[in-house]
Scaffold this active site. Sequence first.
Site, PDB file in Angstrom:
ATOM      1  N   LYS A 183      23.357   6.205  15.548  1.00  0.00           N
ATOM      2  CA  LYS A 183      24.440   5.409  14.967  1.00  0.00           C
ATOM      3  C   LYS A 183      23.991   3.950  14.956  1.00  0.00           C
ATOM      4  O   LYS A 183      23.407   3.469  15.953  1.00  0.00           O
ATOM      5  CB  LYS A 183      25.715   5.552  15.804  1.00  0.00           C
ATOM      6  CG  LYS A 183      26.293   6.961  15.813  1.00  0.00           C
ATOM      7  CD  LYS A 183      26.957   7.303  14.494  1.00  0.00           C
ATOM      8  CE  LYS A 183      27.639   8.672  14.579  1.00  0.00           C
ATOM      9  NZ  LYS A 183      28.300   9.028  13.303  1.00  0.00           N
ATOM     10  N   LYS A 290      29.740  18.618   5.478  1.00  0.00           N
ATOM     11  CA  LYS A 290      30.671  18.931   6.564  1.00  0.00           C
ATOM     12  C   LYS A 290      31.805  19.735   5.958  1.00  0.00           C
ATOM     13  O   LYS A 290      32.576  19.217   5.139  1.00  0.00           O
ATOM     14  CB  LYS A 290      31.233  17.651   7.190  1.00  0.00           C
ATOM     15  CG  LYS A 290      30.264  16.941   8.113  1.00  0.00           C
ATOM     16  CD  LYS A 290      30.903  15.702   8.699  1.00  0.00           C
ATOM     17  CE  LYS A 290      29.898  14.957   9.588  1.00  0.00           C
ATOM     18  NZ  LYS A 290      30.366  13.588   9.886  1.00  0.00           N
TER      19      LYS A 290
HETATM   20 MG    MG Z   1      28.134  10.476   9.424  1.00  0.00          MG
END
Ligand code: MG
Length: 399
Positions: A183, A290
């Site tokens: 991240k 996703k």
């Molecule tokens: Mg992501």
Amino acid sequence: MNSPGAVRSAAVRIDEVELRVVALPLVTPFVAAHGRVDVRTAVLVRVAGPDGEGWGECAALPEPTYTAEFTDGALLVLRDHLAPRLLTAAARRSTGLEPTEVAGALGPVVGHPMAKAALELAVLDAAGRAAGAPLARTLAPHPPGPSATVPAGVAVGLLPSPDDVAAEVTARVGEGYGRVKLKIAPGRDVEHLRAAREVGGPALVLVADANGAYRLDGEPGADDDARRLAALDELGLACLEQPLAVDDLLGHVELARRLATPICLDESLTSPALTEEALDRGACSVVCVKAPRYGSWLAAADVLDRCAGNGVAAWVGGMLDTGLGRHANLALAAHPGATLPGDLAATARFFTDDVTGPVVVTGPPGGGTLDVPTGPGLGAAPGEAALERLTVTTHRVRL
Ligand code: MG
């Protein structure tokens, strides 16, 4: 089952939906540009009827800072709006409801894709169990079919310093992970990724996920973001994920022109149609798939079919999932269209306790894999004792 895809249209009778909010403390808090998670609360759903039962998980996070959906809101919309519609649709025919019919039955409710995907997953699990067919086979029915294992990949949250990143990446590669997604956020990006590359070496599949934290030149307060991101080009990233805001498709087109690093989109791709548009326009060249974001596991499998057909690189992302979502993601990641390693990590990376048995990584440093579940449906169900320990509230919906 006559054909591997037949589970998609195998009807199951459903007369009850059980909703459970569970709470799983994280091993360490997970921090991203959109916020921090200390305890993973999630809604689990169980559909039940004369044909057996099936389980699903809603991927919505505890707070509405990543997407509009969040655990407590998902519980309400599942209990008061989605579960009653599912039960009504299932009661309409004596044979019950087919997995392919779930999205249509829930369609009148606007939005809430993660809650919808949870119910579809539970129906898929029930149909798969009744037919003795693993979910991976249902999601990838055509040759060559699903793989037996998937490469291990882990998402690493925002850390304070490059030294912390180096220590973290060293530890994860030692555990078997050959792919690390770091991240990033402005100020915690180039040096952090350079540290990861240095300790991971050239073989490490390295991905940066910005969760939309950057802005192109000219926007207030962030006039050097594009230049900052161009500095990533020398680090050999597999892709840069969601650098700009969710709705900034044109900005991503512009950024993709200016960077050598492939752009991957996640939050922006809320439907199969938008995914195609983003690829057609050149806003991304890599797709993070996703199923909860698409509102449907079957739709996610279709996206992977299309990526495979068009030579587009894709991988399966995770959502700090409990064991149920983790098993489902493994099944989806076994699809031949998932060409890059995804967010497929061991349970122990995030949780000390879980509703199912643990998912594990096996293999040498940097070369670990996870087994794709082979049991019927999800290939796992929550244990009674684990549910007892981890459940916060339980709700039952019947017509
Ligand atoms: Mg992501």
